[in-house]
Scaffold this active site. Structure first.
Site, PDB file in Angstrom:
ATOM      1  N   ASP A  79      11.940  30.070  29.659  1.00  0.00           N
ATOM      2  CA  ASP A  79      11.183  30.847  28.615  1.00  0.00           C
ATOM      3  C   ASP A  79      10.613  32.049  29.646  1.00  0.00           C
ATOM      4  O   ASP A  79      10.985  32.222  30.937  1.00  0.00           O
ATOM      5  CB  ASP A  79       9.925  30.311  28.183  1.00  0.00           C
ATOM      6  CG  ASP A  79       8.887  29.650  29.218  1.00  0.00           C
ATOM      7  OD1 ASP A  79       7.702  28.958  28.892  1.00  0.00           O
ATOM      8  OD2 ASP A  79       8.681  30.259  30.488  1.00  0.00           O
ATOM      9  N   ILE A  80       9.953  33.057  28.930  1.00  0.00           N
ATOM     10  CA  ILE A  80       9.510  34.447  29.312  1.00  0.00           C
ATOM     11  C   ILE A  80       8.206  34.097  30.157  1.00  0.00           C
ATOM     12  O   ILE A  80       7.366  33.724  29.375  1.00  0.00           O
ATOM     13  CB  ILE A  80       9.538  35.438  28.272  1.00  0.00           C
ATOM     14  CG1 ILE A  80      10.978  35.328  27.719  1.00  0.00           C
ATOM     15  CG2 ILE A  80       9.159  36.712  28.890  1.00  0.00           C
ATOM     16  CD1 ILE A  80      11.125  36.502  26.434  1.00  0.00           C
TER      17      ILE A  80
ATOM     18  N   GLU B 194       8.750  32.004  22.624  1.00  0.00           N
ATOM     19  CA  GLU B 194      10.013  32.619  24.102  1.00  0.00           C
ATOM     20  C   GLU B 194      10.695  31.694  24.406  1.00  0.00           C
ATOM     21  O   GLU B 194      10.814  31.879  25.705  1.00  0.00           O
ATOM     22  CB  GLU B 194       8.859  33.547  24.582  1.00  0.00           C
ATOM     23  CG  GLU B 194       7.685  32.763  25.565  1.00  0.00           C
ATOM     24  CD  GLU B 194       6.775  32.373  24.851  1.00  0.00           C
ATOM     25  OE1 GLU B 194       5.883  31.714  25.580  1.00  0.00           O
ATOM     26  OE2 GLU B 194       6.625  32.238  23.645  1.00  0.00           O
TER      27      GLU B 194
END
Length: 624
Positions: free
Chosen positions: A497-498, A540
């Site tokens: 994920d970001i 995300e």
């Protein structure tokens, strides 16, 4: 070039000298001769150079002058100006005793309107007026011309016998006078071809258009030669005779090159080439030719054919799977509110394409079925024996007419074939109808298959990123893991994920946040193979499933993805953002034999990567 200008100036000086010593009527006669010897553009310049005062012209002379302007504007396809010129000329003489110039002006205005609209309900108004006047006038050749042009106005199977009657009357007049010029003869062939086309006898229509072409060729009338090639292409398409059609298109292109003064010849040649490619199933070539035609639409004012070209291109785009482009072309076609209502199958086809674009697939198919119903009704009317008898009776008279007046120069042999043609035509129509039904049903199947493919794609795809959505990722990923176990191959799962994504949303807004998700997805996809699965499972958060991939290979891929995202700034709407991702990896093992189990392990590794400072890759086995 200098010689042409000098010659032009010389003609002007002669004409002006004539005007100074002769009556206005004589000047107009000389002017008509000079204009006939010049190009259309040169003729217009010549007309503009004369300064004849209005009070020196009779009403008839005014009409002749405006008629000259109208013919030249017509040849240069300035149709609005042509119609306006004919309007002015008619105004001067319509209240006087019937004259040749009044009749000719009505006929010529009708032809200009035909070029604009191709709608008999509009252009035949003037032709009927001209015929009423011609019957009061003592000019047999002009009456023949008027009768022949009026024959084109009977364009339905129910009225074609009236057109035949007018042509028979024209031939009777010529028979009595014993005089026939090439133009009159060609017009009769052209009108006969048009009537045959109306009742579905396309082979005979083609032959008569060909005779008209050959007749106009004897006087080198390139405009009418080109028009006959256009008619022959249309008949060849109906006959599915692609070899003939290609010969006719080659002739049109040759005429376009030989007569550059007719600016729209190339437009029509490319339009017809596109129609032939479309009919012979060469859809990419159809797109190429029709796009060329539309690029030249500014060279013609014939709105009907410009509008038609957009619909033909819409069909070609549909056939190449470019549904959005097809709908755009269909909408442009629909913008022509003056498109003839009698061309209902074309109007319905545009409706079907647009309905498909709007995802109203039931309406699209029902509209196509309506096209079938209308074509069936049309064919039923054509098969009417009275209609065919009327056409064949005229055919016999035409053959007799040719034998007596033309000494068999065109060598026709069209007598005593009524029964054979009648039977052949009915069989031909039945075959054409079934082929048409099959084609439309195939189109319907294409629509349904395409729509099924669209629905399937959308059901599997994440709307924001274009990659697999959560549901499809889990279903497809589980199958990949099961397949790897059966083949006793390794498999790896990556979850990432970001980093600090919430702060991006808070600082720059959700729009930039969405752009960030899209950009990260695209950059990550560059390092994956075609058969690898990547999907978005949360805001995300993403997972990647790699079949036949070892732990070392999965780590190398993850590291390349992490580095690619961290190494370069992202630019969104003049905003520069530095982004990183954290990744966790799990590899198929004895404890984790399903996608769900592997995701749990990979998620623990991801948590470790986050806890250790982010922008890192962690393996699940090192986190146990």
């Amino acid at each position: 070039m200098h010689m042409k200008i000098a010659a032009f100036s010389f003609l002007i000086s002669i004409s002006m000298a004539l005007f100074s010593t002769a009556q206005a009527n004589d000047v107009l006669t000389q002017l008509e001769v000079l204009v006939s010897k010049d190009s259309p553009v040169g003729g217009l310049k010549l007309l503009d150079s004369f300064d004849i005062e209005a009070n020196q012209l009779t009403p008839n002379d005014h009409a002749r002058l405006y008629f000259l302007y109208g013919k030249l504007y017509e040849k240069t396809r300035q149709l609005d100006l042509a119609i306006a010129s004919y309007d002015k000329g008619i105004t001067f003489v319509e209240s006087l005793t019937v004259s040749d110039i009044l009749i000719d002006s009505y006929l010529s205005r009708s032809f200009a309107v035909y070029l604009q609209t191709n709608d008999p309900t509009v252009y035949c108004i003037d032709r009927r007026k001209a015929l009423a006047f011609a019957r009061q006038n003592d000019n047999a050749p002009l009456l023949v011309k008027t009768l022949t042009q009026n024959a084109f106005c009977y364009y339905t199977a129910a009225t074609v016998h009236q057109g035949v009657a007018l042509l028979d009357e024209a031939m009777t007049i010529i028979d009595k006078s014993g005089k026939l010029n090439a133009h009159s003869k060609a017009l009769i062939y052209n009108a006969t071809g048009s009537l045959y086309r109306t009742v579905g006898l396309h082979g005979r229509a083609y032959d008569n258009f060909d005779k008209a072409y050959q007749t106009w060729q004897t006087i080198d009338d390139k405009e009418d030669m080109f028009n006959m090639q256009h008619n022959m292409v249309s008949s060849a398409i109906k006959l599915s005779d692609w070899d003939k059609a290609k010969v006719n298109i080659a002739a049109q292109l040759a005429l376009a090159e030989a007569a550059p003064e007719f600016k729209d010849f190339y437009f029509f040649a490319y339009l017809n080439a596109g129609r032939v490619a479309l009919g012979s199933f060469d859809y990419p070539l159809a797109v190429t030719y029709l796009e060329k035609a539309i690029s030249l639409k500014g060279t013609t004012q014939e709105r009907y054919f410009v509008s038609s070209s957009h619909l033909f291109l819409a069909l070609a785009y549909m056939r190449t799977g470019e549904a959005v482009k097809a709908a755009n072309m269909a909408r442009i076609f629909q913008q022509d509110k003056r498109f003839p209502a009698k061309m209902s199958s074309m109007l319905l086809t545009a409706d079907a394409i647009i309905a498909f674009d709007k995802k109203n697939y039931l309406l699209a198919v029902n509209t196509l079925l309506k096209v079938i119903d209308e074509e069936r009704e049309h064919n039923k009317n054509i098969i009417d024996n009275k209609v065919i008898d009327s056409a064949l009776d005229h055919n016999s008279k035409l053959a007799e007419f040719e034998n007596e007046l033309l000494a068999n120069k065109l060598a026709i042999n069209e007598l005593n074939l009524k029964a054979v043609i009648d039977k052949e035509r009915i069989n031909e129509l039945k075959i054409s109808f079934f082929v048409f039904v099959a084609a439309v049903l195939l189109a319907a199947v294409f629509f349904l298959m395409h729509s099924r493919k669209v629905f399937k794609y959308r059901a599997q795809t994440d709307f924001l990123t274009g990659i697999a959505n959560r549901e499809y990722t889990f279903k497809s990923g589980e199958k990949m893991i099961e397949k790897s176990i059966k083949k006793q191959q390794s498999a790896s799962v990556i979850i990432f994920d970001i980093d600090n994504f919430k702060s991006i949303n808070d600082r720059f807004g959700h729009h930039v946040g969405d752009l960030a998700i899209q950009a990260v997805t695209k950059r990550a996809e560059r390092w994956l193979k075609k058969h690898d699965l990547v999907g978005r499972i949360g805001g995300e958060e993403f997972i990647i499933v790699l079949s036949n991939t070892s732990e070392e290979e999965a780590f190398s891929i993850s590291e390349r993805i992490r580095s690619a995202i961290a190494s370069q700034l992202f630019e969104f709407d003049d905003v520069s953002i530095e982004m990183t991702i954290s990744l966790g990896i799990a590899v198929l093992n004895e404890q984790a034999t399903s996608l769900t189990a592997l995701l749990k392990e990979a998620d623990k590794a991801l948590y470790k990567a986050k806890f250790s400072g982010k922008n890192k890759v962690y393996l699940a086995r090192l986190c146990a």
